[in-house]
Design an enzyme around this catalytic site. Sequence first.
Site, short mmCIF file in Angstrom:
data_model
loop_
_atom_site.label_atom_id
_atom_site.label_comp_id
_atom_site.label_asym_id
_atom_site.label_seq_id
_atom_site.Cartn_x
_atom_site.Cartn_y
_atom_site.Cartn_z
N ILE A 119 -40.07 -77.57 42.71
CA ILE A 119 -41.11 -76.58 42.98
C ILE A 119 -40.93 -75.91 44.34
CG2 ILE A 119 -42.70 -78.24 44.07
CD1 ILE A 119 -44.96 -76.85 42.47
N LYS A 120 -40.24 -76.58 45.27
CA LYS A 120 -40.10 -76.06 46.62
C LYS A 120 -39.13 -74.89 46.72
CE LYS A 120 -43.13 -78.74 48.46
NZ LYS A 120 -42.87 -79.63 49.58
#
Length: 298
Positions: free
Chosen positions: A38-39
């Site tokens: 997700i980063k």
Amino acid sequence: MNTIDLIGHTPLVQLQHYSTDTVKIYAKLEMYNPGGSIKDRLGKYLIENGIAQGQLKRGGQLVEATAGNTGIGLALVATYYNVDCVIFAPEGFAEEKIEIMRVLGATIYRTPKAEGMIGARRQAQQYAQTHGAYYTNQFETLDNPAAYKDTLAQELIEAVPTFDYFVAGAGSGGTFSGVAEVLQRYGVKSVVVEPTGSILSGSEKGKHDTEGIGVEEWPVFLDASLIHEVQVVSDDIAFHHVRDLAKYEGLLVGSSSGAALEGALRIAKKIDQGNIIVIFPDGSDRYMSKQIFRYGGV
């Protein structure tokens, strides 16, 4: 299309084993981002916004403190924009993430495990001051939650127009804060998940083996009014769900996803009907050196 154009619009799947006829649990599979977590969304936003604001130039240098996934996202996008990426990472986290950052071109400085992320942040800030690097400062910048408001939050709304609960872990707190702020307008209740040893529930900070979530101090941009409730999940439970998600759903996820699932299951037990969306931040492949499928001697 470039590699960074693949960031976002990840799959959302219904968890068949854990859903019932009246309570359905949907998982957002963030391991399908090109950097595997997700980063990637955060790395792209921090760099592009830094360039847009004139704080970072192509050919310039950025620095960040991270245990891995944010560093991977930054290194991935930095390569595209010809930016030198410097990472301060505490000892003790999965070495796969360190190797991925290195192969993407990042320079890695390891900091003492005993000092945790606070120590890594302090050294990253000192480096920025000494070398004139752009400190992306994921733990304090409002760009962190902003990275998810127009991307992840909107994707969830479009995929499941009507849902009741949003469940996500908190590391920097950016994902939860950004998405919860948007979903609050739709009447969605947001539940934050943290490991034992994190402080959002009011407990004292301590050690935990669940990587990617858990905070040592309250994130400056996390508004407590956005939190419907905090779910504290032990390492044993989180890793148990990692194995079961592989067995029953064919999903290979990290321990923070196992913790997030537990949070969703606790909500599911409290309601008679409704839809729950849970975030699975990354995959199990970057934790094999930590014996992710054999945690506790299984």
